[in-house]
Design an enzyme around this catalytic site. Structure first.
Site, PDB file in Angstrom:
ATOM      1  N   CYS A 115      23.887 -15.194  -2.458  1.00  0.00           N
ATOM      2  CA  CYS A 115      24.098 -16.641  -2.601  1.00  0.00           C
ATOM      3  C   CYS A 115      24.211 -17.365  -1.265  1.00  0.00           C
ATOM      4  CB  CYS A 115      25.353 -16.906  -3.422  1.00  0.00           C
ATOM      5  SG  CYS A 115      25.235 -16.233  -5.074  1.00  0.00           S
ATOM      6  N   HIS A 255      29.490 -23.504  -2.369  1.00  0.00           N
ATOM      7  CA  HIS A 255      28.669 -22.737  -3.300  1.00  0.00           C
ATOM      8  C   HIS A 255      29.135 -23.035  -4.719  1.00  0.00           C
ATOM      9  CE1 HIS A 255      26.229 -19.840  -5.127  1.00  0.00           C
ATOM     10  NE2 HIS A 255      27.158 -18.936  -5.337  1.00  0.00           N
ATOM     11  N   ASN A 285      25.443 -21.378 -11.676  1.00  0.00           N
ATOM     12  CA  ASN A 285      25.309 -20.774 -10.338  1.00  0.00           C
ATOM     13  C   ASN A 285      23.834 -20.425 -10.105  1.00  0.00           C
ATOM     14  OD1 ASN A 285      25.288 -19.188  -8.061  1.00  0.00           O
ATOM     15  ND2 ASN A 285      26.924 -17.813  -8.728  1.00  0.00           N
TER      16      ASN A 285
HETATM   17  C1  LIG Z   1      33.410 -14.178 -14.171  1.00  0.00           C
HETATM   18  C2  LIG Z   1      34.598 -15.100 -14.323  1.00  0.00           C
HETATM   19  C3  LIG Z   1      34.165 -16.460 -14.837  1.00  0.00           C
HETATM   20  C4  LIG Z   1      35.540 -14.495 -15.369  1.00  0.00           C
HETATM   21  O1  LIG Z   1      36.680 -15.331 -15.481  1.00  0.00           O
HETATM   22  P1  LIG Z   1      38.138 -14.670 -15.514  1.00  0.00           P
HETATM   23  O2  LIG Z   1      39.088 -15.758 -15.743  1.00  0.00           O
HETATM   24  O3  LIG Z   1      38.271 -13.851 -14.256  1.00  0.00           O
HETATM   25  O4  LIG Z   1      38.024 -13.785 -16.790  1.00  0.00           O
HETATM   26  P2  LIG Z   1      38.306 -12.214 -16.891  1.00  0.00           P
HETATM   27  O5  LIG Z   1      37.198 -11.457 -16.261  1.00  0.00           O
HETATM   28  O6  LIG Z   1      39.699 -11.965 -16.450  1.00  0.00           O
HETATM   29  O7  LIG Z   1      38.203 -12.034 -18.438  1.00  0.00           O
HETATM   30  C5  LIG Z   1      39.169 -12.592 -19.322  1.00  0.00           C
HETATM   31  C6  LIG Z   1      38.743 -12.296 -20.727  1.00  0.00           C
HETATM   32  O8  LIG Z   1      37.622 -13.114 -21.066  1.00  0.00           O
HETATM   33  C7  LIG Z   1      36.586 -12.308 -21.611  1.00  0.00           C
HETATM   34  N1  LIG Z   1      35.289 -12.911 -21.293  1.00  0.00           N
HETATM   35  C8  LIG Z   1      34.489 -12.661 -20.228  1.00  0.00           C
HETATM   36  N2  LIG Z   1      33.380 -13.428 -20.316  1.00  0.00           N
HETATM   37  C9  LIG Z   1      33.508 -14.155 -21.433  1.00  0.00           C
HETATM   38  C10 LIG Z   1      32.694 -15.122 -22.048  1.00  0.00           C
HETATM   39  N3  LIG Z   1      31.520 -15.495 -21.541  1.00  0.00           N
HETATM   40  N4  LIG Z   1      33.121 -15.686 -23.188  1.00  0.00           N
HETATM   41  C11 LIG Z   1      34.308 -15.341 -23.732  1.00  0.00           C
HETATM   42  N5  LIG Z   1      35.122 -14.415 -23.202  1.00  0.00           N
HETATM   43  C12 LIG Z   1      34.722 -13.835 -22.052  1.00  0.00           C
HETATM   44  C13 LIG Z   1      36.773 -10.962 -20.971  1.00  0.00           C
HETATM   45  O9  LIG Z   1      36.187  -9.956 -21.762  1.00  0.00           O
HETATM   46  C14 LIG Z   1      38.285 -10.845 -20.944  1.00  0.00           C
HETATM   47  O10 LIG Z   1      38.726 -10.447 -22.203  1.00  0.00           O
HETATM   48  P3  LIG Z   1      39.910  -9.354 -22.345  1.00  0.00           P
HETATM   49  O11 LIG Z   1      41.090  -9.987 -21.661  1.00  0.00           O
HETATM   50  O12 LIG Z   1      40.037  -9.208 -23.803  1.00  0.00           O
HETATM   51  O13 LIG Z   1      39.401  -8.146 -21.639  1.00  0.00           O
HETATM   52  C15 LIG Z   1      35.344 -15.256 -12.988  1.00  0.00           C
HETATM   53  O14 LIG Z   1      36.006 -14.045 -12.664  1.00  0.00           O
HETATM   54  C16 LIG Z   1      34.443 -15.626 -11.866  1.00  0.00           C
HETATM   55  O15 LIG Z   1      33.840 -16.692 -11.847  1.00  0.00           O
HETATM   56  N6  LIG Z   1      34.358 -14.779 -10.844  1.00  0.00           N
HETATM   57  C17 LIG Z   1      33.538 -15.031  -9.699  1.00  0.00           C
HETATM   58  C18 LIG Z   1      32.119 -14.754 -10.052  1.00  0.00           C
HETATM   59  C19 LIG Z   1      31.167 -15.311  -9.033  1.00  0.00           C
HETATM   60  O16 LIG Z   1      31.471 -16.221  -8.330  1.00  0.00           O
HETATM   61  N7  LIG Z   1      30.007 -14.731  -9.025  1.00  0.00           N
HETATM   62  C20 LIG Z   1      28.941 -15.165  -8.203  1.00  0.00           C
HETATM   63  C21 LIG Z   1      29.075 -14.685  -6.845  1.00  0.00           C
HETATM   64  S1  LIG Z   1      27.885 -15.451  -5.856  1.00  0.00           S
END
Ligand SMILES: CC(C)(COP(=O)(O)OP(=O)(O)OC[C@H]1O[C@@H](n2cnc3c(N)ncnc32)[C@H](O)[C@@H]1OP(=O)(O)O)[C@@H](O)C(=O)NCCC(=O)NCCS
Length: 352
Positions: A115, A255, A285
Site C-alpha cells: 500500500c 492511507h 482500501n
Molecule cells: C480487519 C479489521 C477490520 C477487523 O476488525 P477488528 O475490530 O480487528 O475485528 P477482529 O478481527 O477482532 O474480529 C472481531 C470479530 O468480527 C468477526 N468478523 C471479521 N470480519 C467480519 C465481517 N466482515 N463481518 C462480520 N464479522 C466479522 C471476526 O470473526 C471476529 O469474530 P469472533 O470474535 O467471533 O472471532 C481490522 O483489524 C483492520 O482493519 N485491520 C487493519 C487491516 C488493514 O489495514 N489492512 C490493510 C493493510 S494495507
C-alpha cells in the site's frame, strides 16, 4: 545547479464502473452493512470488470494525468508503476503501460511495496528530478486486489477495492512537490499481509490451490496495531525533514485502510478528524492507488488545493511505511516574490 523540484502538473484517477455495496456482500458472506461500517468506515467499493486489468486501469488514470499536464506520453523520461497486483509476475506491468500509452522506449519499472507503493514511487521520482537526470516522470499507483482475495473470507473480502491513480511530475525551480519524506521497512512483520503461494518460495500447485494459498491473508489486528503506531512516527520524521510542524500542514492524506486507524492517528497527533482527507467510505482500501485517488477526489470536490501543504502518510505489506510533505504547485506568493526579485535585479542593472 539550481535546486530542482518535482511539480505535480497532472493528476488523474480511475475506478471501475461496478460498485459492490456492503449489502451486496451480505449475500456472499456472513457479514452485515452495520459491522463493516462500524469496524472500517467502508460503505462500498469498486470492482474491475472481467476485461479490465491493472494495466488498463493504470492507462486510464495516466491518460487523464498526461492530459492535465498537457504532456505527450512520448515526452516522458520515466514511468513508475507502484502495484502488487500486476497483470503477470513477469513481464512487468510497467512495460505494458508504457506500450499502451505510446511512450515509445521510455524506461519503466514496477515498484512493489504494498500500500505504500505510491509514496515510495513519488519519492523515487523526486530524486530523479532533483538530481537533474530526468524532467518528466509519470508515477502510477494501481491495484486490482479483487482478483487476489477470497470472496468467501469475510475478514478480508469486505476491505478492498480496485482503482488506479497517477501523477505527472515535472522539473521546476520553484519550491513545490515533495518537500520532505520518510520511508521504512520492517520485514519481521512480513507474515501479517501475505499472498503465500504466488512466488518462488511457494509456487502454486494443486495442493496450495486447494487450500486457497494464492489468496491474500492478513492478520488484521497486528496490522491495525502497527498502523496506529507508525503513522504518527513517520509523519513527524517527514515534517522534520521539511522543516515544518503539523501547524504548517493544511490537510493530512492518510492511507485509506480503516476509518478507525485514521481516527486513532488523529488522536495520537492531537488533531481533529476534519484535518484528514477521508474517502474510504466510497472506495474501501485500494492499496497503492488509495492516496492519489483520495487526492484527485479531494481536488475535484474542492476540499484541497494545489498550493495546500499536504502530509501524505501510508503503511502496508512488508511491513512498510512512508510519508511525504507535498505541495503540488508552488505558492502564488512564492511565484510573485521570485518575479519581484527578478524585476528588481533588472531595474538595478538598467540603472547601473
Ligand atoms: C480487519 C479489521 C477490520 C477487523 O476488525 P477488528 O475490530 O480487528 O475485528 P477482529 O478481527 O477482532 O474480529 C472481531 C470479530 O468480527 C468477526 N468478523 C471479521 N470480519 C467480519 C465481517 N466482515 N463481518 C462480520 N464479522 C466479522 C471476526 O470473526 C471476529 O469474530 P469472533 O470474535 O467471533 O472471532 C481490522 O483489524 C483492520 O482493519 N485491520 C487493519 C487491516 C488493514 O489495514 N489492512 C490493510 C493493510 S494495507
Amino acid at each position: 545547479m539550481e535546486k530542482r523540484y518535482g511539480r505535480i502538473t497532472g493528476w488523474g484517477a480511475y475506478v471501475p464502473e461496478k460498485v459492490v455495496t456492503n449489502y451486496d456482500l451480505e449475500n456472499i458472506v456472513d457479514t452485515s452493512h452495520e459491522w463493516i461500517v462500524q469496524r472500517t468506515g467502508i460503505y462500498q467499493r469498486h470492482v474491475a470488470a472481467p476485461n479490465e486489468t491493472t494495466a488498463t486501469m493504470s492507462v486510464e488514470a495516466a491518460r487523464l494525468a498526461l492530459q492535465k499536464a498537457n504532456l505527450a506520453a512520448s515526452e516522458l523520461d520515466l514511468i513508475i508503476v507502484a502495484t502488487t497486483t500486476g497483470d503477470h509476475l513477469t513481464p512487468p506491468v510497467s512495460s505494458q503501460v508504457q506500450h499502451m500509452l505510446g511512450a515509445t522506449n521510455v524506461p519503466a519499472f514496477v515498484l512493489v511495496t504494498g500500500c505504500t507503493g505510491f509514496l515510495y514511487g513519488l519519492t523515487t521520482a523526486q530524486q530523479f528530478i532533483s538530481s537533474g537526470a530526468y524532467d518528466n516522470i509519470l508515477v502510477i499507483g494501481a491495484e486490482l486486489l479483487s482478483r487476489f482475495i477470497d470472496w468467501n473470507d469475510r475478514s478480508t473480502c469486505v476491505l478492498f477495492g480496485d482503482a488506479a491513480g497517477a501523477f505527472v511530475l515535472q522539473a521546476s525551480t520553484e519550491p513545490c512537490g515533495v518537500l520532505g519524506f520518510d520511508m521504512g521497512s520492517d520485514g519481521s512483520g512480513s507474515e501479517h499481509i501475505i499472498l503465500p503461494a504466488t512466488g518462488s518460495a511457494e509456487p502454486v500447485n494443486a495442493a496450495t490451490f486447494a487450500e486457497g494459498r494464492h489468496y491474500l491473508r492478513m492478520n488484521g489486528r497486528e496490522v491495525f496495531k502497527f498502523a496506529t503506531r507508525i503513522l504518527g512516527q513517520t509523519s513527524q520524521r517527514s515534517l522534520a525533514e521539511a522543516g515544518m510542524t503539523l501547524t504548517d500542514i493544511d490537510t493530512i492524506v492518510p492511507h485509506q485502510a480503516n476509518l478507525r486507524i485514521i481516527q486513532a492517528a488523529a488522536r495520537s497527533m492531537g488533531l481533529p478528524i476534519e484535518r484528514f482527507l477521508v474517502k474510504i467510505h466510497k472506495y474501501a482500501n485500494t492499496s497503492a492507488a488509495a492516496i492519489p485517488l483520495a487526492i484527485c477526489d479531494g481536488l475535484d470536490a474542492g476540499e484541497i488545493g494545489l498550493e495546500d501543504r499536504l502530509l501524505l502518510v501510508s503503511f502496508g505489506a512488508g511491513l512498510t511505511w512512508a510519508s511525504a510533505v507535498l505541495q503540488m504547485a508552488p505558492t502564488t506568493e512564492t511565484a510573485f516574490a521570485a518575479a519581484r526579485t527578478a524585476s528588481l535585479e533588472i531595474a538595478e542593472l538598467v540603472s547601473a
